[in-house]
Design an enzyme around this catalytic site. Structure first.
Site, PDB file in Angstrom:
ATOM      1  N   ASP A 200       5.041  -4.450  -7.249  1.00 22.87           N
ATOM      2  CA  ASP A 200       5.819  -3.882  -5.957  1.00 22.87           C
ATOM      3  C   ASP A 200       5.957  -3.667  -5.123  1.00 22.87           C
ATOM      4  O   ASP A 200       5.554  -3.341  -4.470  1.00 22.87           O
ATOM      5  CB  ASP A 200       6.512  -2.305  -7.039  1.00 22.87           C
ATOM      6  N   ASP A 203       6.412  -0.739  -3.400  1.00 27.37           N
ATOM      7  CA  ASP A 203       4.684   0.067  -2.977  1.00 27.37           C
ATOM      8  C   ASP A 203       3.714  -0.227  -2.303  1.00 27.37           C
ATOM      9  O   ASP A 203       2.952   0.291  -2.181  1.00 27.37           O
ATOM     10  CB  ASP A 203       4.400  -0.194  -4.608  1.00 27.37           C
TER      11      ASP A 203
HETATM   12  N1  URA Z   1      10.687  -6.463  -6.848  1.00 33.96           N
HETATM   13  C1  URA Z   1       9.629  -5.947  -6.680  1.00 33.96           C
HETATM   14  O1  URA Z   1       9.070  -5.159  -5.396  1.00 33.96           O
HETATM   15  N2  URA Z   1       8.524  -7.316  -7.686  1.00 33.96           N
HETATM   16  C2  URA Z   1       9.374  -8.109  -8.334  1.00 33.96           C
HETATM   17  O2  URA Z   1       8.225  -8.428  -8.466  1.00 33.96           O
HETATM   18  C3  URA Z   1      10.614  -7.732  -8.306  1.00 33.96           C
HETATM   19  C4  URA Z   1      11.733  -6.458  -8.076  1.00 33.96           C
END
Ligand code: URA
Length: 209
Positions: A200, A203
């Site tokens: 992510d 994050d």
């Molecule tokens: N958003 C993200 O941060 N990571 C992904 O793999 C897909 C969408």
């Protein structure tokens, strides 16, 4: 079909590999994203028009190129897109910024808008929309559609990683919008994450997990 530019510069690829590493800490991840943002900015602006202007050097007068044409707006999609912004502004400090707030509904994976603030003359400018991850493509399509509703017709999209599925959706919806990406990964998983990807992005930029 909009053109897709895969920027395979070795410096970008090296930094991207460091970003993918699960052991890379937040501070380093953020720094690397800014650095890659700067390099992608260099590529996405490669064909900007210039016009000759007169300049006086210590050795005499000469005609040399200066940027002409439309002024730039950087449009990060909140929140991960902001991770690109400082690097881009480093290269083009006079650019304006439009913030587009979207979140991904965890069930439908559709983009839901919660914030939109752009310069009043955005329609007359070249808008570079940025989001590190082009996953399903829904957020990018929603953000760009919003800009189009505001009259913007000169738009480019920059990401770090794209999933083939998201890229296909994006190109079908926005055939007039070219894309710059550092890599196209293998696939999207059932949760809408890019594989192998980097997890992510929001994050990892902000240390929220
Ligand atoms: N958003 C993200 O941060 N990571 C992904 O793999 C897909 C969408």
């Amino acid at each position: 079909m909009g053109k897709v530019h895969v920027v395979d510069h070795p410096l970008i690829q090296h930094k991207l590999t460091l970003m993918r590493d699960i052991a890379t800490p937040t501070q380093t991840f953020r720094q690397l994203l800014n650095e890659i943002g700067m390099m992608l900015c260099y590529e996405v602006t490669r064909d900007l028009p210039t016009e000759p202007v007169e300049v006086e050097t210590p050795l005499g007068r000469t005609m040399k190129p200066q940027l002409s044409g439309k002024k730039l707006v950087f449009a990060p999609i909140l929140r991960a897109g902001v991770g690109f912004l400082d690097g881009m502004l480093e290269l083009v400090p006079a650019a304006r910024v439009a913030h587009i707030g979207l979140y991904r509904d965890p069930v439908t994976l559709q983009a839901v808008e919660y914030y939109f603030k752009a310069p009043s003359d955005v329609a007359e400018r070249l808008v570079i929309v940025m989001d590190p991850m082009l996953a399903t493509g829904h957020s990018a399509i929603a953000a760009i559609s919003r800009l189009k509703e505001r009259g913007v017709h000169d738009i480019r999209f920059v990401c770090l990683l794209a999933a083939p599925e998201g890229l296909a959706t994006f190109q079908a919806a926005l055939p007039d919008v070219p894309v710059w990406t550092a890599a196209i990964d293998d696939h999207l998983n059932d949760h809408g994450y890019i594989v192998p990807g980097l997890g992510d992005a929001g994050d990892r930029i902000y240390g929220t997990k």
